[in-house]
Design a protein around this motif. Sequence first.
Motif, PDB file in Angstrom:
ATOM      1  N   GLN A 153       0.928  -1.242   0.020  1.00 52.43           N
ATOM      2  CA  GLN A 153      -0.064   0.131   0.595  1.00 52.43           C
ATOM      3  C   GLN A 153       0.846   1.121  -0.130  1.00 52.43           C
ATOM      4  OE1 GLN A 153      -2.781  -0.595   3.363  1.00 52.43           O
ATOM      5  NE2 GLN A 153      -3.762  -2.412   2.461  1.00 52.43           N
ATOM      6  N   GLY A 154       2.516   1.244   0.095  1.00 56.98           N
ATOM      7  CA  GLY A 154       3.466   2.531   0.106  1.00 56.98           C
ATOM      8  C   GLY A 154       3.579   2.342   1.139  1.00 56.98           C
ATOM      9  N   LYS A 155       3.448   2.718   2.649  1.00 49.75           N
ATOM     10  CA  LYS A 155       3.548   3.086   3.303  1.00 49.75           C
ATOM     11  C   LYS A 155       5.096   2.157   4.057  1.00 49.75           C
ATOM     12  CE  LYS A 155       0.454  -0.621   6.471  1.00 49.75           C
ATOM     13  NZ  LYS A 155      -0.298  -0.358   7.255  1.00 49.75           N
ATOM     14  N   LEU A 156       5.760   2.798   4.851  1.00 51.51           N
ATOM     15  CA  LEU A 156       6.924   1.508   4.992  1.00 51.51           C
ATOM     16  C   LEU A 156       6.455   0.922   6.734  1.00 51.51           C
ATOM     17  CD1 LEU A 156       9.554   4.599   4.354  1.00 51.51           C
ATOM     18  CD2 LEU A 156       9.749   2.139   3.424  1.00 51.51           C
ATOM     19  N   VAL A 157       7.022  -0.712   6.806  1.00 51.77           N
ATOM     20  CA  VAL A 157       6.532  -1.135   7.788  1.00 51.77           C
ATOM     21  C   VAL A 157       8.788  -1.863   7.946  1.00 51.77           C
ATOM     22  CG1 VAL A 157       5.998  -3.314   8.721  1.00 51.77           C
ATOM     23  CG2 VAL A 157       4.950  -2.000   6.850  1.00 51.77           C
ATOM     24  N   TRP A 158       8.639  -1.732   9.297  1.00 52.56           N
ATOM     25  CA  TRP A 158       9.823  -1.908   9.734  1.00 52.56           C
ATOM     26  C   TRP A 158       9.675  -3.278  10.503  1.00 52.56           C
ATOM     27  CZ3 TRP A 158      14.651  -0.422  11.130  1.00 52.56           C
ATOM     28  CH2 TRP A 158      14.804   1.283  10.648  1.00 52.56           C
ATOM     29  N   LEU A 159      11.135  -3.873   9.619  1.00 52.41           N
ATOM     30  CA  LEU A 159      10.985  -5.453  10.240  1.00 52.41           C
ATOM     31  C   LEU A 159      11.924  -5.820  11.234  1.00 52.41           C
ATOM     32  CD1 LEU A 159       9.686  -7.562   6.694  1.00 52.41           C
ATOM     33  CD2 LEU A 159       8.624  -6.711   8.914  1.00 52.41           C
ATOM     34  N   GLU A 160      12.300  -6.684  12.595  1.00 59.63           N
ATOM     35  CA  GLU A 160      13.268  -6.991  12.721  1.00 59.63           C
ATOM     36  C   GLU A 160      13.446  -9.118  12.401  1.00 59.63           C
ATOM     37  OE1 GLU A 160      14.070  -6.427  17.280  1.00 59.63           O
ATOM     38  OE2 GLU A 160      13.203  -8.032  17.195  1.00 59.63           O
ATOM     39  N   ALA A 161      14.637  -9.421  12.092  1.00 57.08           N
ATOM     40  CA  ALA A 161      14.279 -10.667  11.283  1.00 57.08           C
ATOM     41  C   ALA A 161      15.638 -11.125  11.476  1.00 57.08           C
ATOM     42  CB  ALA A 161      15.454 -10.313   9.962  1.00 57.08           C
ATOM     43  N   ASN A 162      15.962 -12.278  12.464  1.00 62.13           N
ATOM     44  CA  ASN A 162      16.414 -13.108  12.950  1.00 62.13           C
ATOM     45  C   ASN A 162      17.134 -14.173  11.154  1.00 62.13           C
ATOM     46  OD1 ASN A 162      16.927 -16.215  13.788  1.00 62.13           O
ATOM     47  ND2 ASN A 162      18.169 -15.098  14.957  1.00 62.13           N
ATOM     48  N   ALA A 163      17.776 -14.205  10.922  1.00 68.65           N
ATOM     49  CA  ALA A 163      18.459 -14.818  10.005  1.00 68.65           C
ATOM     50  C   ALA A 163      19.381 -16.103  10.432  1.00 68.65           C
ATOM     51  CB  ALA A 163      18.820 -14.167   8.265  1.00 68.65           C
ATOM     52  N   ARG A 164      19.019 -17.536   9.564  1.00 71.75           N
ATOM     53  CA  ARG A 164      19.982 -18.672   9.972  1.00 71.75           C
ATOM     54  C   ARG A 164      20.760 -19.238   8.647  1.00 71.75           C
ATOM     55  NH1 ARG A 164      21.269 -21.571  14.174  1.00 71.75           N
ATOM     56  NH2 ARG A 164      21.923 -23.859  14.161  1.00 71.75           N
ATOM     57  N   ASN A 165      21.734 -19.462   8.360  1.00 75.94           N
ATOM     58  CA  ASN A 165      21.742 -20.447   7.088  1.00 75.94           C
ATOM     59  C   ASN A 165      22.329 -21.503   7.423  1.00 75.94           C
ATOM     60  OD1 ASN A 165      23.413 -21.312   5.172  1.00 75.94           O
ATOM     61  ND2 ASN A 165      25.858 -19.796   5.628  1.00 75.94           N
ATOM     62  N   LEU A 166      20.822 -22.048   6.253  1.00 73.42           N
ATOM     63  CA  LEU A 166      20.856 -23.784   6.499  1.00 73.42           C
ATOM     64  C   LEU A 166      21.172 -23.913   5.000  1.00 73.42           C
ATOM     65  CD1 LEU A 166      17.675 -23.707   8.705  1.00 73.42           C
ATOM     66  CD2 LEU A 166      20.096 -24.177   9.258  1.00 73.42           C
ATOM     67  N   LEU A 167      21.943 -23.212   4.300  1.00 74.70           N
ATOM     68  CA  LEU A 167      22.259 -23.417   2.567  1.00 74.70           C
ATOM     69  C   LEU A 167      22.832 -25.328   2.819  1.00 74.70           C
ATOM     70  CD1 LEU A 167      23.365 -20.466   1.777  1.00 74.70           C
ATOM     71  CD2 LEU A 167      21.607 -21.283   0.436  1.00 74.70           C
ATOM     72  N   HIS A 168      23.583 -25.945   3.652  1.00 77.90           N
ATOM     73  CA  HIS A 168      24.324 -26.429   3.780  1.00 77.90           C
ATOM     74  C   HIS A 168      23.387 -27.856   4.238  1.00 77.90           C
ATOM     75  CE1 HIS A 168      24.229 -25.002   7.925  1.00 77.90           C
ATOM     76  NE2 HIS A 168      24.463 -26.991   8.093  1.00 77.90           N
TER      77      HIS A 168
END
Length: 678
Positions: free
Chosen positions: A276-291
């Motif tokens: 809708q055009g508004k900005l949303v703040w996201l808090e993210a936790n990322a984990r590398n599981l490519l393997h």
Amino acid sequence: MLPPTPGAGFAHGVPRARGYDVGGMTDSFAHDLLLNTTRFLLARQDPDSLCRDGLSFLAGQLGAALGMLYLRETEVTYRLHSQVGTHPLLHVHELQIMEPGWEDLLQAGAWISTPVPAPDWTGPEDRNYARLGARHLVNFGLYSGSRLIGTVNLLFGEPRPDLSDLEVLGTVGALWGTLLERLQTQRDLAGREAMLRMVTDQGSDLLSVVDEQGVITYQGAASETLIGYPADFLIGKPYDGAIHRADLPGVTAALENLRRVPGSTTNLSFRIRHAQGKLVWLEANARNLLHEPAVRGVVIHMRDVTAAQATQRYLERRVQDLTLMHDTGRLLHLSRTVPEVAEGLVDLIQGRLGYPHVQVGRVLEDGSVEAVARETEVRAAPITRLGPGEGLIGAVVQAGQTLYVPDVRQDARYAERHAGMRSEVIVPIHVGGQLWGVLNVEAPQVNAFDHRDIQTLETVARQTGAVLENVSLLDDLRRSRDELRAAYDETLAGWARALDLRDRETEGHSQRVTDLTLALARRLGVPQEDLIHLWRGALLHDIGKVGIPDAILHKPGPLTDEEWQVMRQHPQMAFDMLRPIRFLHPALDIPLAHHEHWDGGGYPRGLQAEQIPLAARIFSIVDVWDALRSDRPYRRAWTAERALAHLEAQSGRQFDPQVVRAFMALLADQQPVDGESA
């Protein structure tokens, strides 16, 4: 509160202005206390820690023996939540009741510092903090916005008059209360979120999986709710398509580092452009599981923290604004001139708020505006001036009200003075109810200012107006003082001329000896601030002769012994005449002592050597020199050589030898007198 807290500045239940004490903490201590307490409070993670640890920290900073933090329980009752220190009678103060008028006082940012017991304490004896061993009380409120949510009482076992000027406690109370309400809200939200997760697993949080090339391979069902895009729409698309361009470099770098280490994790916050055009703040936790064969991607768990980010930014701005207003009041009240006030204001706004272009302009009589102070990099440039009604500043002068233009390129009145500026706020500065000038702030962004920015600038402008009013009063006092001194000195000069006219033999003598006395005093290193007293004393050296009969004063021949007795009374007559005039006290040395001799043979007191004031020792040589070099009815003026020989002969007898040497050196540096060699 009922009963009123002892020593909390109450007289018969009505709040009193803060503090009875004199003396106070230094400005640097108050500033450090504000910064240290702010950092400590911002680091607390839950409401109980904020109350308990915050109270302990502040009590330790100020050296309090007992500390009590109360939280609002109902509209009128406050209950003890945290305490520092113990006492057998502390249970008496578990519950306190709001006293009429007290809530308004603390909400206004006031604080209270007073001895215990208070001089006008009228409450029940069992509620008196003196029973807890207290000798001093400091009290302030915790408030969030316009709502009082708690209070802090600090008790000291000894008198603490040094705490009477600690205005920063009002700022601390505002920050503390805002933080407390925020953490209480977060705790409530966290509890509800845990219950929801038990039912809905991930709830409204979003789970994404991104492959080695940065393409989304899985998107959770919360995608449409959180960022407005259905999960199916985003699968197969690059993960960075909706990330705000300002945050994208940081996110890209963080994920690149994550991919290098299998199993590693990282936390980051960034903004997403909602569908809708508004900005949303996201808090993210990322984990590398490519393997991991079952995943083959980076798993990112995200939740919406827009509200928390807004609260954090608000708190940061609130602390920034409160610090600016506190420092403005503290620093500007040290200023003594209009340029000092104006330049101090510009430096504070630039330093605290970071706006690139700040100016204070003064409104002149014709309605034009002249710059008084600008940002440092253009401060040395020529003074700018806008004509009456010119530009946005002229519009503010005419209306007398704050003007905010979100985009100056859309306003035809804008007169460009700095390239690239897009937003401008102009706030009037009033002094004594009259428009004195304007505070002008520009920024390169469109919509760079919100209503809190404008309110802060208006508050600072009001503080500046109050300081300028004080400066104006000081200027008026200085001008009146200088005019009065000039009138005094003109009167003294008139007295001296009148004496010269009465003593026809010495006409012009007072002015000549005054000028030469000042020259000799400078050569001898007399401080500049003392020269005015020598000038006045030299002018009035013979004022006592007004009491000498004309028959003696104008006698053409030698005086008899009896006549000399009368003549020698004129120094004491001068002293008696001038002593009632207080501002002439530092000038009395010359009229009283210029006939004293180095060897003690002078009058009226027979002083000798350095008992004779230096001013009188200087003047006596100049006085005799001028008398010898002037014609008298009973003799012609002496030549310079003969007069100098007389001074040398009297060195160590009538005159101070050191002053005689300085006088001869002075004459040697001057032009020959009457064509004769000195």
